[in-house]
Scaffold this motif. Structure first.
Motif, mmCIF file in Angstrom:
data_model
loop_
_atom_site.group_PDB
_atom_site.id
_atom_site.type_symbol
_atom_site.label_atom_id
_atom_site.label_comp_id
_atom_site.label_asym_id
_atom_site.label_seq_id
_atom_site.Cartn_x
_atom_site.Cartn_y
_atom_site.Cartn_z
ATOM 1 N N THR A 123 62.829 22.238 -33.740
ATOM 2 C CA THR A 123 62.034 21.415 -34.647
ATOM 3 C C THR A 123 61.974 19.995 -34.082
ATOM 4 N N THR A 124 60.939 19.264 -34.420
ATOM 5 C CA THR A 124 60.802 17.908 -33.893
ATOM 6 C C THR A 124 61.783 16.964 -34.582
ATOM 7 N N GLY A 125 62.188 15.953 -33.851
ATOM 8 C CA GLY A 125 63.043 14.906 -34.392
ATOM 9 C C GLY A 125 64.520 15.240 -34.339
ATOM 10 N N ARG A 126 65.317 14.217 -34.591
ATOM 11 C CA ARG A 126 66.778 14.354 -34.668
ATOM 12 C C ARG A 126 67.130 14.734 -36.101
ATOM 13 N N ARG A 127 67.558 15.964 -36.304
ATOM 14 C CA ARG A 127 67.892 16.427 -37.647
ATOM 15 C C ARG A 127 69.373 16.760 -37.713
ATOM 16 N N ALA A 128 70.157 15.799 -38.179
ATOM 17 C CA ALA A 128 71.587 16.026 -38.348
ATOM 18 C C ALA A 128 71.807 17.028 -39.480
ATOM 19 N N SER A 129 73.022 17.515 -39.572
ATOM 20 C CA SER A 129 73.323 18.540 -40.580
ATOM 21 C C SER A 129 72.994 18.065 -41.996
ATOM 22 N N ASN A 130 73.110 16.783 -42.259
ATOM 23 C CA ASN A 130 72.804 16.299 -43.609
ATOM 24 C C ASN A 130 71.315 16.376 -43.941
ATOM 25 N N SER A 131 70.456 16.559 -42.933
ATOM 26 C CA SER A 131 69.029 16.738 -43.212
ATOM 27 C C SER A 131 68.581 18.178 -42.965
ATOM 28 N N VAL A 132 69.534 19.038 -42.630
ATOM 29 C CA VAL A 132 69.246 20.461 -42.419
ATOM 30 C C VAL A 132 69.865 21.294 -43.533
ATOM 31 N N VAL A 133 71.137 21.061 -43.807
ATOM 32 C CA VAL A 133 71.871 21.824 -44.816
ATOM 33 C C VAL A 133 71.809 21.052 -46.126
ATOM 34 N N PRO A 134 71.150 21.626 -47.145
ATOM 35 C CA PRO A 134 71.018 20.897 -48.418
ATOM 36 C C PRO A 134 72.323 20.914 -49.216
ATOM 37 N N PRO A 135 72.496 19.967 -50.129
ATOM 38 C CA PRO A 135 73.700 19.969 -50.965
ATOM 39 C C PRO A 135 73.727 21.172 -51.920
ATOM 40 N N ARG A 136 72.555 21.682 -52.262
ATOM 41 C CA ARG A 136 72.426 22.883 -53.105
ATOM 42 C C ARG A 136 71.042 23.474 -52.856
ATOM 43 N N GLY A 137 70.882 24.716 -53.211
ATOM 44 C CA GLY A 137 69.599 25.380 -53.022
ATOM 45 C C GLY A 137 69.301 25.658 -51.563
ATOM 46 N N GLU A 138 68.031 25.592 -51.215
ATOM 47 C CA GLU A 138 67.587 25.859 -49.844
ATOM 48 C C GLU A 138 66.695 24.737 -49.344
ATOM 49 N N ARG A 139 66.654 24.573 -48.035
ATOM 50 C CA ARG A 139 65.774 23.593 -47.400
ATOM 51 C C ARG A 139 64.930 24.327 -46.366
ATOM 52 N N ARG A 140 63.631 24.079 -46.374
ATOM 53 C CA ARG A 140 62.728 24.661 -45.376
ATOM 54 C C ARG A 140 62.746 23.831 -44.104
ATOM 55 N N ILE A 141 62.807 24.512 -42.988
ATOM 56 C CA ILE A 141 62.776 23.862 -41.688
ATOM 57 C C ILE A 141 61.497 24.292 -40.979
ATOM 58 N N GLU A 142 60.638 23.323 -40.681
ATOM 59 C CA GLU A 142 59.405 23.586 -39.928
ATOM 60 C C GLU A 142 59.764 23.661 -38.453
ATOM 61 N N THR A 143 59.264 24.666 -37.757
ATOM 62 C CA THR A 143 59.595 24.840 -36.351
ATOM 63 C C THR A 143 58.391 24.515 -35.466
ATOM 64 N N LEU A 144 58.619 24.560 -34.158
ATOM 65 C CA LEU A 144 57.517 24.329 -33.211
ATOM 66 C C LEU A 144 56.582 25.517 -33.089
ATOM 67 N N LEU A 145 56.921 26.623 -33.707
ATOM 68 C CA LEU A 145 56.090 27.825 -33.622
ATOM 69 C C LEU A 145 54.973 27.765 -34.657
ATOM 70 N N ASP A 146 53.909 27.081 -34.325
ATOM 71 C CA ASP A 146 52.708 27.031 -35.160
ATOM 72 C C ASP A 146 53.004 26.929 -36.651
ATOM 73 N N GLY A 147 53.904 26.025 -37.015
ATOM 74 C CA GLY A 147 54.190 25.809 -38.424
ATOM 75 C C GLY A 147 55.076 26.864 -39.057
ATOM 76 N N ALA A 148 55.591 27.809 -38.297
ATOM 77 C CA ALA A 148 56.498 28.821 -38.859
ATOM 78 C C ALA A 148 57.762 28.132 -39.359
ATOM 79 N N ARG A 149 58.355 28.690 -40.405
ATOM 80 C CA ARG A 149 59.516 28.075 -41.038
ATOM 81 C C ARG A 149 60.644 29.074 -41.184
ATOM 82 N N PHE A 150 61.824 28.514 -41.402
ATOM 83 C CA PHE A 150 62.944 29.294 -41.907
ATOM 84 C C PHE A 150 63.642 28.413 -42.935
#
Length: 191
Positions: A123-150
């Motif tokens: 994914t673009t940018g510097r994404r430390a764990s605090n911006s990847v792993v949410p405090p609760r629930g889920e967080r979507r991560i946009e990838t370089l694969l044509d907008g595909a997410r996980f």
């Protein structure tokens, strides 16, 4: 990097690399803080830490697609976050799909499949764990694969299109981004 340092880093494994670079989950600047850039590139850290199959995949992409934006981006100063599967994760994938090489994957599943799979880990940018792993629930991560997410949940579990993985080490800081080590190759497709 000298050969001796490379051997030492390979010998201590990825958990040791986190210690050497003063990183690890939440360790860099305390919880909720950004992670300062490291001195080595993502590729140099991956090489020193023994991510041989991830680097082999990137080399394969460079050979088969010399104009790859993914490869060009990973080798320059652009900032990326890489969810880096271990060599064991790549080996398990190859065994599961009963193939032996990256060329076999592209032959069986279509040209560009390897590049698509690797792009799904970046994914673009510097994404430390605090911006990847949410405090609760889920967080979507946009990838370089044509907008595909996980998605990533509060425990660091990743749900991809074709499987799941877990972040096993985080916040390994490079000069051109951040590495989060995962225990499975993320699949942007159902096999």
């Amino acid at each position: 990097m000298t050969l001796n340092r490379r051997i030492v880093l390979k010998g201590i494994g990825i958990a040791g690399v986190a210690t050497v670079f003063g990183t690890g989950v939440g360790a860099a600047n305390g919880p909720g803080k950004g992670v300062a850039p490291g001195e080595e590139t993502i590729a140099e850290i991956a090489d020193a830490a023994g991510f041989d199959l991830l680097l082999a995949a990137v080399d394969y992409i460079a050979e088969t697609n010399p104009d790859s934006e993914l490869v060009a981006g990973l080798l320059n100063d652009e900032q990326y976050t890489v969810f880096a599967p271990t060599d064991d994760a790549f080996t398990a994938l190859l065994e599961a799909i009963e193939l032996e090489s990256f060329a076999d994957i592209d032959e069986a599943l279509g040209a560009g499949t390897v590049e698509a799979v690797v792009s799904y880990h970046v994914t673009t940018g510097r994404r430390a764990s605090n911006s990847v792993v949410p405090p609760r629930g889920e967080r979507r991560i946009e990838t370089l694969l044509d907008g595909a997410r996980f998605t990533v949940n509060a425990e660091g579990a990743i749900t991809a299109v074709g499987n799941t993985a877990t972040i096993v080490d985080a916040d390994i800081s490079a000069s051109n981004g951040i590495i989060h080590v995962i225990d499975s190759v993320l699949l942007p497709l159902e096999l």
